[in-house]
Design a protein around this motif. Sequence first.
Motif, PDB file in Angstrom:
ATOM      1  N   SER A  32       0.821  -1.198   0.000  1.00  0.00           N
ATOM      2  CA  SER A  32       0.000   0.000   0.000  1.00  0.00           C
ATOM      3  C   SER A  32       0.857   1.249   0.000  1.00  0.00           C
ATOM      4  O   SER A  32       2.038   1.217   0.269  1.00  0.00           O
ATOM      5  CB  SER A  32      -0.919   0.006   1.225  1.00  0.00           C
ATOM      6  OG  SER A  32      -0.146  -0.010   2.395  1.00  0.00           O
ATOM      7  N   GLY A  33       0.235   2.372  -0.326  1.00  0.00           N
ATOM      8  CA  GLY A  33       0.999   3.591  -0.493  1.00  0.00           C
ATOM      9  C   GLY A  33       1.208   4.371   0.790  1.00  0.00           C
ATOM     10  O   GLY A  33       2.061   5.244   0.840  1.00  0.00           O
ATOM     11  N   THR A  54       5.851  -1.731  -2.924  1.00  0.00           N
ATOM     12  CA  THR A  54       6.212  -0.333  -2.760  1.00  0.00           C
ATOM     13  C   THR A  54       7.137  -0.213  -1.575  1.00  0.00           C
ATOM     14  O   THR A  54       6.780  -0.561  -0.467  1.00  0.00           O
ATOM     15  CB  THR A  54       4.969   0.520  -2.481  1.00  0.00           C
ATOM     16  OG1 THR A  54       4.046   0.288  -3.518  1.00  0.00           O
ATOM     17  CG2 THR A  54       5.320   1.969  -2.419  1.00  0.00           C
ATOM     18  N   THR A 170       4.273   1.188  -7.632  1.00  0.00           N
ATOM     19  CA  THR A 170       2.941   1.710  -7.377  1.00  0.00           C
ATOM     20  C   THR A 170       2.913   3.204  -7.677  1.00  0.00           C
ATOM     21  O   THR A 170       3.944   3.876  -7.681  1.00  0.00           O
ATOM     22  CB  THR A 170       2.507   1.496  -5.910  1.00  0.00           C
ATOM     23  OG1 THR A 170       3.430   2.161  -5.052  1.00  0.00           O
ATOM     24  CG2 THR A 170       2.453   0.024  -5.572  1.00  0.00           C
ATOM     25  N   ALA A 171       1.705   3.707  -7.925  1.00  0.00           N
ATOM     26  CA  ALA A 171       1.547   5.115  -8.288  1.00  0.00           C
ATOM     27  C   ALA A 171       2.046   6.040  -7.182  1.00  0.00           C
ATOM     28  O   ALA A 171       2.496   7.161  -7.453  1.00  0.00           O
ATOM     29  CB  ALA A 171       0.078   5.414  -8.612  1.00  0.00           C
ATOM     30  N   SER A 172       1.984   5.606  -5.932  1.00  0.00           N
ATOM     31  CA  SER A 172       2.416   6.458  -4.821  1.00  0.00           C
ATOM     32  C   SER A 172       3.927   6.467  -4.640  1.00  0.00           C
ATOM     33  O   SER A 172       4.447   7.280  -3.885  1.00  0.00           O
ATOM     34  CB  SER A 172       1.740   5.994  -3.524  1.00  0.00           C
ATOM     35  OG  SER A 172       2.103   4.652  -3.235  1.00  0.00           O
ATOM     36  N   HIS A 192      -1.873  -1.085 -15.743  1.00  0.00           N
ATOM     37  CA  HIS A 192      -2.215  -0.802 -14.347  1.00  0.00           C
ATOM     38  C   HIS A 192      -3.009  -1.970 -13.757  1.00  0.00           C
ATOM     39  O   HIS A 192      -4.224  -1.854 -13.557  1.00  0.00           O
ATOM     40  CB  HIS A 192      -3.009   0.495 -14.241  1.00  0.00           C
ATOM     41  CG  HIS A 192      -2.284   1.685 -14.762  1.00  0.00           C
ATOM     42  ND1 HIS A 192      -1.473   2.479 -13.965  1.00  0.00           N
ATOM     43  CD2 HIS A 192      -2.217   2.230 -16.007  1.00  0.00           C
ATOM     44  CE1 HIS A 192      -0.952   3.452 -14.703  1.00  0.00           C
ATOM     45  NE2 HIS A 192      -1.383   3.314 -15.939  1.00  0.00           N
ATOM     46  N   GLU A 194      -4.628  -4.641 -11.129  1.00  0.00           N
ATOM     47  CA  GLU A 194      -5.267  -4.459  -9.828  1.00  0.00           C
ATOM     48  C   GLU A 194      -5.070  -5.716  -8.993  1.00  0.00           C
ATOM     49  O   GLU A 194      -5.371  -6.826  -9.443  1.00  0.00           O
ATOM     50  CB  GLU A 194      -6.759  -4.172 -10.014  1.00  0.00           C
ATOM     51  CG  GLU A 194      -7.519  -3.938  -8.736  1.00  0.00           C
ATOM     52  CD  GLU A 194      -8.991  -3.667  -8.978  1.00  0.00           C
ATOM     53  OE1 GLU A 194      -9.666  -3.183  -8.045  1.00  0.00           O
ATOM     54  OE2 GLU A 194      -9.468  -3.927 -10.099  1.00  0.00           O
ATOM     55  N   CYS A 376      -5.496  -3.517  -3.954  1.00  0.00           N
ATOM     56  CA  CYS A 376      -4.685  -2.353  -4.279  1.00  0.00           C
ATOM     57  C   CYS A 376      -4.820  -2.070  -5.764  1.00  0.00           C
ATOM     58  O   CYS A 376      -4.632  -2.952  -6.604  1.00  0.00           O
ATOM     59  CB  CYS A 376      -3.220  -2.620  -3.923  1.00  0.00           C
ATOM     60  SG  CYS A 376      -2.077  -1.314  -4.431  1.00  0.00           S
ATOM     61  N   ASP A 377      -5.173  -0.825  -6.092  1.00  0.00           N
ATOM     62  CA  ASP A 377      -5.336  -0.447  -7.499  1.00  0.00           C
ATOM     63  C   ASP A 377      -4.284   0.575  -7.932  1.00  0.00           C
ATOM     64  O   ASP A 377      -4.473   1.295  -8.900  1.00  0.00           O
ATOM     65  CB  ASP A 377      -6.738   0.110  -7.752  1.00  0.00           C
ATOM     66  CG  ASP A 377      -7.043   1.346  -6.921  1.00  0.00           C
ATOM     67  OD1 ASP A 377      -6.163   1.781  -6.144  1.00  0.00           O
ATOM     68  OD2 ASP A 377      -8.163   1.890  -7.052  1.00  0.00           O
ATOM     69  N   GLU A 378      -3.145   0.600  -7.206  1.00  0.00           N
ATOM     70  CA  GLU A 378      -2.103   1.585  -7.494  1.00  0.00           C
ATOM     71  C   GLU A 378      -0.964   1.042  -8.342  1.00  0.00           C
ATOM     72  O   GLU A 378      -0.021   1.763  -8.651  1.00  0.00           O
ATOM     73  CB  GLU A 378      -1.519   2.125  -6.180  1.00  0.00           C
ATOM     74  CG  GLU A 378      -2.407   3.122  -5.465  1.00  0.00           C
ATOM     75  CD  GLU A 378      -1.606   3.952  -4.471  1.00  0.00           C
ATOM     76  OE1 GLU A 378      -0.470   3.558  -4.149  1.00  0.00           O
ATOM     77  OE2 GLU A 378      -2.099   4.991  -4.044  1.00  0.00           O
ATOM     78  N   ASP A 379      -1.017  -0.221  -8.716  1.00  0.00           N
ATOM     79  CA  ASP A 379       0.110  -0.809  -9.443  1.00  0.00           C
ATOM     80  C   ASP A 379       0.321  -0.144 -10.791  1.00  0.00           C
ATOM     81  O   ASP A 379      -0.640   0.159 -11.509  1.00  0.00           O
ATOM     82  CB  ASP A 379      -0.119  -2.302  -9.659  1.00  0.00           C
ATOM     83  CG  ASP A 379      -0.064  -3.081  -8.365  1.00  0.00           C
ATOM     84  OD1 ASP A 379       0.395  -2.526  -7.365  1.00  0.00           O
ATOM     85  OD2 ASP A 379      -0.487  -4.248  -8.361  1.00  0.00           O
TER      86      ASP A 379
END
Length: 416
Positions: A32-33, A54, A170-172, A192, A194, A376-379
Amino acid sequence: METMKVLVREVDMEKDLPAVEELERRCQVGLSGDMAAVHDHAVDDDVDGDGKNTSKKKTKTKKKKTGMSLCVEQIGDPLARVRHAPDHVMLVAEYGDDEEKKNIVGVIKACVKTVSRGGKQHKPFVKVAYLLGLRVSPSHRRLGIGTALVRRAEEWCSARGAEHATMATTASNAASLALFTGRNFGYAPFRHPEFIGRPVHAGHRLPIPSRHRVFHLPPELAAAAYSRILPPHAAEFLPSDLPSLLSHKLTLGTFVAVLGESFAILSVWDSTRSMSMRVDGAPAMLRAALAAARAIDRGAPWLRVPSIRDIFRPFGAYLMYGLRMYGPDGPALLRSLCHHAHNVARRNPACAVVAADLSPDDPAAAAVPRWRRFSCDEDVWCIKRLNAGAGDGGDGDDWEAEAAAGSVLFVDPREF
């Protein structure tokens, strides 16, 4: 320190393993971010971006209060994520000007695989480099070490015929994205996927309608089935050695559910031997509530209290891959297969989560049961053309610029 030199070389497992393991422990990793510290978004090598993970970087900035996070740690064989590929390597970075005092301050893993591109390509399979597990010691960041590791890994993969290179974060993780997409390397955000997870119930099986017939396919039949329903032009990153994956000792089975003219299929991978997770930052009240639910469930199972296994201690996961569905009852059948995977996971006390990695626009993603805390949808997958002159001349376009309409994303559990 700025006058010291960085030496990047291949790992010597007998000599370097303790130092590599210590470096991995110092670089906390999670899915998680939200972090225990504020990132300073350094754009050089303040980064531990890899795969789905991450990195959690400690900086000199002030700490902030954060919520729950799902942390991941690789266990066992340090080459587990790349060893299955014929061409694989682990590189380490040594820092210092004294041969006797040089320390390992960075590490990266890489492999070269032959995978599908998707779409009607002249050459459906290409060699692709996977860059995984980039770690830089927190005390040696912003010294060009991450850059040196990535550059050497790219050179190693290019020499073995890789036409494209990929990485994931991840996007974060702004630092990781800045390193790879910056002017030094020029990767482009690409796909991207999920991550969809659901905890394993401590005491109860999940129901499967009696009309949903579930069959366990042997590896040979599973490979034949996937070759018909998931050919190379219909999938991206489908490995050319899919039969080996399906017959691997950690693939627990391929399962098919059938109802009339509809069916669904998925395979299950046991990652409990190579990866450990834990949930950090949970409120004490939540911990107590989940512990109480488990106690009630053990004492009075007939009440069917929805309890889950202890997720605040290290636990393992089963990964579902190759998820496909067809026909009007396909979504319901796929949900039943996910329930079946959950029920299989109940037999393993080390497994607390069943998960899948899918593209969010894949219809199968909507049918997979999930729990928000384990999703998690930030990948972000990034890609670049590695060998501009490689190929046969008919496949020289930019993969990253294509939409690959109609293709699904195949996530190989061996790289997780």
